[in-house]
Design a protein around this motif. Sequence first.
Motif, short mmCIF file in Angstrom:
data_model
loop_
_atom_site.label_atom_id
_atom_site.label_comp_id
_atom_site.label_asym_id
_atom_site.label_seq_id
_atom_site.Cartn_x
_atom_site.Cartn_y
_atom_site.Cartn_z
N SER A 1 12.96 -0.04 -4.69
CA SER A 1 12.64 -1.13 -5.63
C SER A 1 11.56 -0.67 -6.61
CB SER A 1 12.13 -2.35 -4.87
OG SER A 1 10.86 -2.08 -4.29
N ASP A 2 11.40 -1.42 -7.70
CA ASP A 2 10.34 -1.11 -8.66
C ASP A 2 8.97 -1.21 -8.00
OD1 ASP A 2 12.20 -0.72 -10.69
OD2 ASP A 2 12.00 -2.75 -11.48
N LYS A 3 8.79 -2.20 -7.14
CA LYS A 3 7.51 -2.37 -6.46
C LYS A 3 7.20 -1.17 -5.58
CE LYS A 3 4.97 -5.58 -3.49
NZ LYS A 3 5.04 -6.82 -2.72
N GLU A 4 8.21 -0.69 -4.84
CA GLU A 4 8.01 0.49 -4.00
C GLU A 4 7.65 1.71 -4.86
OE1 GLU A 4 10.29 3.32 -0.72
OE2 GLU A 4 11.34 1.57 -1.52
N GLU A 5 8.34 1.89 -5.96
CA GLU A 5 8.03 3.01 -6.87
C GLU A 5 6.58 2.96 -7.34
OE1 GLU A 5 10.87 3.29 -10.03
OE2 GLU A 5 12.38 4.19 -8.74
N ASP A 6 6.11 1.75 -7.65
CA ASP A 6 4.71 1.60 -8.10
C ASP A 6 3.73 2.06 -7.03
OD1 ASP A 6 5.52 0.58 -10.54
OD2 ASP A 6 5.20 -1.52 -9.96
N PHE A 7 3.99 1.73 -5.77
CA PHE A 7 3.08 2.14 -4.70
C PHE A 7 3.22 3.62 -4.37
CE2 PHE A 7 2.56 -2.42 -4.11
CZ PHE A 7 1.18 -2.47 -3.99
N ARG B 1 9.37 8.13 -0.40
CA ARG B 1 9.68 6.74 -0.11
C ARG B 1 8.53 6.17 0.70
NH1 ARG B 1 14.99 4.60 -0.31
NH2 ARG B 1 13.78 2.69 -0.08
N LEU B 2 8.54 4.87 0.89
CA LEU B 2 7.63 4.23 1.83
C LEU B 2 8.42 3.94 3.09
CD1 LEU B 2 5.73 1.71 -0.47
CD2 LEU B 2 5.06 4.04 0.19
N GLY B 3 7.87 4.31 4.23
CA GLY B 3 8.57 4.12 5.50
C GLY B 3 8.94 2.67 5.76
N CYS B 4 8.09 1.76 5.33
CA CYS B 4 8.34 0.33 5.58
C CYS B 4 9.49 -0.22 4.75
CB CYS B 4 7.08 -0.49 5.35
SG CYS B 4 6.54 -0.63 3.64
N ASP C 1 3.61 5.89 -6.50
CA ASP C 1 2.77 6.57 -7.50
C ASP C 1 1.32 6.68 -7.04
OD1 ASP C 1 4.88 6.97 -9.21
OD2 ASP C 1 4.46 5.20 -10.44
N ARG C 2 0.89 5.83 -6.11
CA ARG C 2 -0.49 5.83 -5.61
C ARG C 2 -0.65 6.71 -4.36
NH1 ARG C 2 -1.43 -0.69 -6.06
NH2 ARG C 2 -0.54 -0.85 -8.14
N ALA C 3 0.45 7.22 -3.84
CA ALA C 3 0.41 8.03 -2.61
C ALA C 3 -0.15 9.41 -2.90
CB ALA C 3 1.82 8.15 -2.03
N CYS D 1 0.86 -1.18 0.00
CA CYS D 1 0.00 0.00 0.00
C CYS D 1 0.90 1.23 0.00
CB CYS D 1 -0.96 0.00 1.19
SG CYS D 1 -0.19 0.26 2.82
N SER D 2 0.32 2.39 0.18
CA SER D 2 1.14 3.61 0.22
C SER D 2 0.88 4.44 1.46
CB SER D 2 0.88 4.45 -1.04
OG SER D 2 -0.47 4.89 -1.06
N THR D 3 0.28 3.85 2.49
CA THR D 3 -0.11 4.64 3.66
C THR D 3 1.07 5.10 4.51
OG1 THR D 3 -0.57 2.63 4.91
CG2 THR D 3 -2.44 3.68 3.79
N CYS D 4 2.23 4.48 4.40
CA CYS D 4 3.41 4.91 5.17
C CYS D 4 4.33 5.80 4.34
CB CYS D 4 4.16 3.71 5.75
SG CYS D 4 4.97 2.66 4.53
N HIS D 5 3.74 6.48 3.37
CA HIS D 5 4.48 7.40 2.50
C HIS D 5 5.16 8.49 3.31
CE1 HIS D 5 4.13 11.08 -0.25
NE2 HIS D 5 5.13 10.37 -0.72
N ILE D 6 6.43 8.74 3.01
CA ILE D 6 7.22 9.79 3.66
C ILE D 6 8.03 10.52 2.60
CG2 ILE D 6 7.40 8.62 5.89
CD1 ILE D 6 10.23 7.69 5.01
#
Length: 113
Positions: A66-72, A84-87, A74-76, A48-53
Amino acid sequence: MATVKFTFEDKTIPPQIVEGVETDVSILEVTEDNGIHLNHNCGEVCACSTCHIYVNEGGEALQEISDKEEDFIDRAINPRIESRLGCQSVILDADAVIEVEIPDQRRIIGHEH
């Protein structure tokens, strides 16, 4: 040990500095261990993208995106180049000084502490 400086898009929350952070710990884990609110819905699995920072300084001390992180990301809400994603933002450098801005959590439907 690393230092993480937190600022908040919601200016009613004062900045916080966390010193003595171990390596191989995510920014999300730092928030959890230090009573700093950061939404997170998926259980730290990059689903998900809820821990977006925003990592404003010290991004080179974190695990590569990672590519997966970049994809999420984009949804933030309001993604930026420093998003970035905090996780997924795992600290790798013990001498790092990382500056993180946490977006306004009131705009995110997610896990509440």
